[in-house]
Enzyme design. Structure first.
Site, PDB file in Angstrom:
ATOM      1  N   LYS A 133       0.836  -1.206   0.000  1.00  0.00           N
ATOM      2  CA  LYS A 133       0.000   0.000   0.000  1.00  0.00           C
ATOM      3  C   LYS A 133       0.869   1.253   0.000  1.00  0.00           C
ATOM      4  O   LYS A 133       0.678   2.168  -0.800  1.00  0.00           O
ATOM      5  CB  LYS A 133      -0.932   0.001   1.224  1.00  0.00           C
ATOM      6  CG  LYS A 133      -1.955   1.109   1.164  1.00  0.00           C
ATOM      7  CD  LYS A 133      -2.663   1.299   2.485  1.00  0.00           C
ATOM      8  CE  LYS A 133      -1.944   2.332   3.307  1.00  0.00           C
ATOM      9  NZ  LYS A 133      -2.631   2.749   4.513  1.00  0.00           N
ATOM     10  N   ASP A 152      -6.540   0.960   0.733  1.00  0.00           N
ATOM     11  CA  ASP A 152      -6.646   1.322   2.148  1.00  0.00           C
ATOM     12  C   ASP A 152      -8.040   0.932   2.623  1.00  0.00           C
ATOM     13  O   ASP A 152      -8.777   0.244   1.904  1.00  0.00           O
ATOM     14  CB  ASP A 152      -6.341   2.820   2.356  1.00  0.00           C
ATOM     15  CG  ASP A 152      -7.478   3.691   1.854  1.00  0.00           C
ATOM     16  OD1 ASP A 152      -8.375   3.177   1.132  1.00  0.00           O
ATOM     17  OD2 ASP A 152      -7.498   4.883   2.195  1.00  0.00           O
TER      18      ASP A 152
END
Ligand code: SF4
Length: 228
Positions: A133, A152
């Site tokens: 991420k 996310d």
């Protein structure tokens, strides 16, 4: 071709059509969608993204100007006293682990990359506290390299509600959700799509009581008016 293979192809085709319709609508809704973390260079974005885990961008944006004023380079961050850094970043939570990760990451940047942030997924995910991420945020936002989709909490939730992942209802497997999104979205749109979905998740498709009656995606959304 076997019937099941044909069905799979058709299902994937339908998912791509839905994903592209949503993407086109998001472009109209949020043409300026971008990363909300303040940063002036790749290092600041990397550190801010490490700090954003289990925190909010607003909190991180309050902390980072103080942090980068005190430690304006990778070398400064690498040689920081842990206790001093912990005091600054405490509002973001998990501050002891984050301090360790930032200091150790910056030591590697200094020792192996001349104090610069590396530009590949392979190198980034070896840094302490950096998973896909964070690497995707840095690569997509600063280096304009679409290596993956940032998943996310907002992107994970919206991918489920919009029917853009087939990980199973309520799955929070970010890696699997990312793989599903990468299969159905054009690569050059991966970063924009992440930012736009995050903006939509903050404004309209919030975790509790999504505002479906104000949502411009409702005609495309299989969960419209049915979420909690
Ligand atoms: S229609 Fe409702 S559930 Fe679907 S994306 Fe919009 S706000 Fe979220």
């Amino acid at each position: 071709m076997a019937k099941s293979a044909l069905n799979n192809q058709e299902t994937m085709g339908n998912r791509k059509i839905l994903a592209n319709r949503i993407l086109n609508r998001l472009k109209k809704m949020y043409p300026e969608a971008d990363c909300a973390l303040y940063h002036n260079n790749a290092l600041e974005l990397l550190v801010a993204t490490i700090l954003s885990a289990q925190s909010t961008d607003e909190t991180v944006n309050k902390v980072t100007p103080i942090l980068f004023r005190a430690y304006p380079s990778a070398a400064c961050l690498a040689s920081a006293k842990a206790a001093d850094m912990e005091t600054i970043i405490k509002p973001t939570g998990f501050f002891r682990q984050k301090t360790k990760n930032i200091i150790n990451t910056c030591k590697i940047l200094v020792e192996s990359f001349g104090g610069e942030v590396p530009r590949t997924m392979e190198e980034l995910i070896k840094l302490p506290g950096v998973a896909r991420k964070t690497a995707n945020v840095v690569l997509g936002t600063w280096f304009q390299k679409n290596e993956g989709v940032v998943v996310d909490t907002h992107v994970g939730r919206l991918a489920q509600r919009l029917g853009l992942t087939w990980t199973g209802k309520d799955s929070k497997d970010a890696v699997k959700i990312e793989q599903d999104l990468m299969q159905i979205l054009p690569r050059n749109q991966w970063t924009f799509f992440s930012h736009a979905l995050i903006w939509h998740g903050r404004r309209i498709c919030v975790a509790r009581k999504p505002k479906c009656d104000a949502c411009e995606l409702s005609s495309l959304c299989p969960s419209a008016f049915s979420s909690e």
